[in-house]
Each structure stands twice: as structure tokens, then as C-alpha cells.
Design an enzyme around this catalytic site. Structure first.
Site, PDB file in Angstrom:
ATOM      1  N   THR A 180       0.853  -1.192   0.000  1.00 17.83           N
ATOM      2  CA  THR A 180       0.000   0.000   0.000  1.00 17.83           C
ATOM      3  C   THR A 180       0.886   1.238   0.000  1.00 17.83           C
ATOM      4  OG1 THR A 180      -1.867  -1.073   1.098  1.00 17.83           O
ATOM      5  CG2 THR A 180      -1.737   1.310   1.283  1.00 17.83           C
ATOM      6  N   PHE A 182       1.134   5.198   0.764  1.00 20.82           N
ATOM      7  CA  PHE A 182       0.580   6.263   1.589  1.00 20.82           C
ATOM      8  C   PHE A 182       1.248   7.583   1.198  1.00 20.82           C
ATOM      9  CE2 PHE A 182       0.337   2.326   3.906  1.00 20.82           C
ATOM     10  CZ  PHE A 182      -0.898   2.350   4.526  1.00 20.82           C
TER      11      PHE A 182
END
Length: 312
Positions: A180, A182
Site C-alpha cells: 500500500t 501512503f
């Protein structure tokens, strides 16, 4: 460091989320005050309002793609990205002490976590009902509540420690390579210095809907040798069929090829919102095609100037 000068960072909470783990990689975060927020919009609004100096939020997943709420919130152009963070994602199934795997008939988790563990759940808990929560940590907190309607949560292993839950199964993600991305968003500031391993984010709004409108946008990058790393269409909210394009490209606004691409977009688009230039989290150096380096642009400008002055 005194409280008067302490930096405050908002993030998608509560405690125990992947977002908090990402935030804790930011330099000097140990001296900062951390503000968990119930949603991505709340975390970003804390920055807009001045309640926080910056916010870390998820923007993209290697399995599920972009995070729509983050893309839409950043599209208003009132914040800029100053840093990106990549975090490997791993999930665990956790429950209150005394709960067994066969007891897990109702599970709660975040939508992205549900998507990334759907095959494991189908194989091991085919009759389980999966209910969605605002975050994986919120799911774990809900399971920890006495008398909770949920038997288990799918969340990062750190959440089990934080909420005193037992891990019934670990590393249940379907894709062990899932990552992921960010970003750290702040109020507008000058971009961090050029590093040679940078990324630029922006939102482009077409002036009117016509054949080739997207091609016009892509051409501004292609003719200058600027590689796109992500492009997604998002509804503008102004009616059916009205879209903008959320774009990440290689390079920094200080580089001639990127700066000229942005100027080209400014000419062909209804609006361009600059969301920042910042170092790539993977540190990958960017190679430029012949004819697209800053030196090439300077040479071309010098040649044109000589033509205007009557020199050949």
C-alpha cells in the site's frame, strides 16, 4: 521539544492501523503529536483547518488500485503531497480469547482488507459473513468490545496486540507481495528539493468533452518523455459524464520536461491542480530519453534565441 512547537500529524485511525505504521516511518515522528481520525476526509480536513500540520493517508494499493476517497479529497487542490511511503501489507484473523476458528461466523474488516483476503476467507470460512468497517483497527476495536456482534476481525497483527485479541490465523492475504502506498499531505509549501528519483502528482480537468480530449493530455507528457506511473478518471460531481484525471508521473516540477508538460496541460485543459513533487519512496532513479534532459531543453532554447537574433 516543547508542546508549543510540536508538530501534529493526523492519520486514518484508530491506533493500530497500517496508516499509523506508515506515519511512524516519517523522520522525527517520535517528537510529534499523533492525531487519529475516523476517516480520510477527517484527517485531511484537520490539515486544511490548521488543527494538524500534515496527514498520512492511503492513496493506492498494488492489488486494489487507487483509494477513491483520498483521490477525491486531494483533487480540490488545497493540499499538496510532500512525501510518499510504501508499506507491505499483511493481515491476520483475530478474535477475543476463547474464540476458535469455527466460531467465526461474522467477521468485520476494511473493504480493501476484505478484497485482499477474500480467497482465504472463502477457503477457510466459507459460511462467514464479512461486514465492512471504516478501518482495520476499527474492526479490531469493535471485536474487542464486550458483547460485540462480531466474532473476529481481519486487521494488521499489531492491532491484536493493541486490542488484546488472539491471532487465529496469520498472513492470510491472498497476495504476499501486496503493497500500500501512503502519502503525507500538508498545506501548500514549496516542493522538496529535486533528487533525481522524484514523482509529481496532479489533477487535470478537460475543458470540454470532445474526441481526443484524453489523448491531448497524454500527448503533453509523451512528447517530452515524461512517464506516467498512474492515471485514473474520477467524477467531478458536476453531472454524469464529467470526469477529471488523477495523474502521477515520473520527475520533478523543477525539471524542464515536467515543467513544460504542466504548462502544456495548462493550455489544453480547463484546469490543472498541482498536488506536489516529492521523492519516490522506492528511490528508483529516473532515466531520460535523448532530447528530454534539462541540458537538451536549454540547448533548444538557446538555438531558438539565436534564430530570433538573426544568428544561424
Amino acid at each position: 521539544m516543547t508542546d508549543a512547537v510540536r508538530v501534529r500529524y493526523a492519520y486514518l485511525g484508530p491506533s493500530g492501523t497500517f496508516t499509523e505504521a506508515a506515519l511512524r516511518t516519517v523522520p522525527d515522528v517520535e517528537h510529534a503529536e499523533l492525531l487519529p481520525c475516523a476517516s480520510v476526509p477527517a484527517a485531511l480536513e484537520a490539515v486544511r483547518s490548521g488543527e494538524a500540520d500534515g496527514a498520512v493517508v492511503p492513496i493506492e494499493n498494488s492489488v486494489e488500485g487507487g483509494v477513491p476517497v483520498t483521490l477525491d479529497e486531494l483533487a480540490d487542490g488545497r493540499l499538496v503531497i510532500t512525501r510518499e511511503i510504501l508499506l507491505r501489507v499483511s493481515f491476520a484473523l483475530m478474535a477475543r480469547p476463547g474464540t476458535h476458528l469455527e466460531d467465526c461466523k461474522r467477521i468485520t474488516t476494511h473493504p480493501h482488507a476484505a478484497a485482499q483476503t477474500r480467497h482465504w476467507v472463502a477457503d477457510h470460512l466459507p459460511r462467514a459473513e464479512v461486514m465492512l468497517a471504516s478501518s482495520t483497527a476499527a474492526a479490531a476495536a469493535a471485536v474487542a468490545e464486550p458483547g460485540s456482534e462480531f466474532a473476529a476481525a481481519i486487521a494488521p497483527r499489531i492491532a491484536a496486540e493493541h486490542y488484546h485479541l488472539n491471532v487465529l490465523a496469520d498472513q492470510i492475504e491472498d497476495n504476499r507481495d501486496a503493497v500500500t502506498r501512503f502519502v503525507l499531505a500538508t498545506r501548500p509549501v514549496p516542493p522538496p528539493p529535486l533528487t533525481g528519483a522524484d514523482k509529481t502528482s496532479l489533477v487535470a480537468f478537460i475543458r470540454d468533452d470532445h474526441p481526443g480530449a484524453l489523448l491531448e493530455i497524454l500527448d503533453e507528457f509523451a512528447v517530452r518523455g515524461v512517464n506516467l506511473t498512474r492515471i485514473e478518471s474520477r467524477p467531478t460531481g458536476d453531472g454524469i459524464g464529467r470526469y477529471c484525471f488523477s495523474i502521477d508521473c515520473e520527475g520533478h516540477v523543477e525539471e524542464a520536461r515536467v515543467g513544460e508538460a504542466l504548462m502544456g496541460l495548462r493550455r489544453v485543459c480547463g484546469e490543472v491542480r498541482f498536488l506536489g513533487s516529492y521523492p519516490r519512496a522506492d528511490g528508483a532513479r529516473i532515466s531520460t530519453r535523448p532530447g528530454t534532459s534539462d541540458a537538451d531543453f536549454r540547448d533548444a532554447a538557446s538555438w531558438l534565441a539565436s534564430l530570433k537574433e538573426g544568428r544561424t
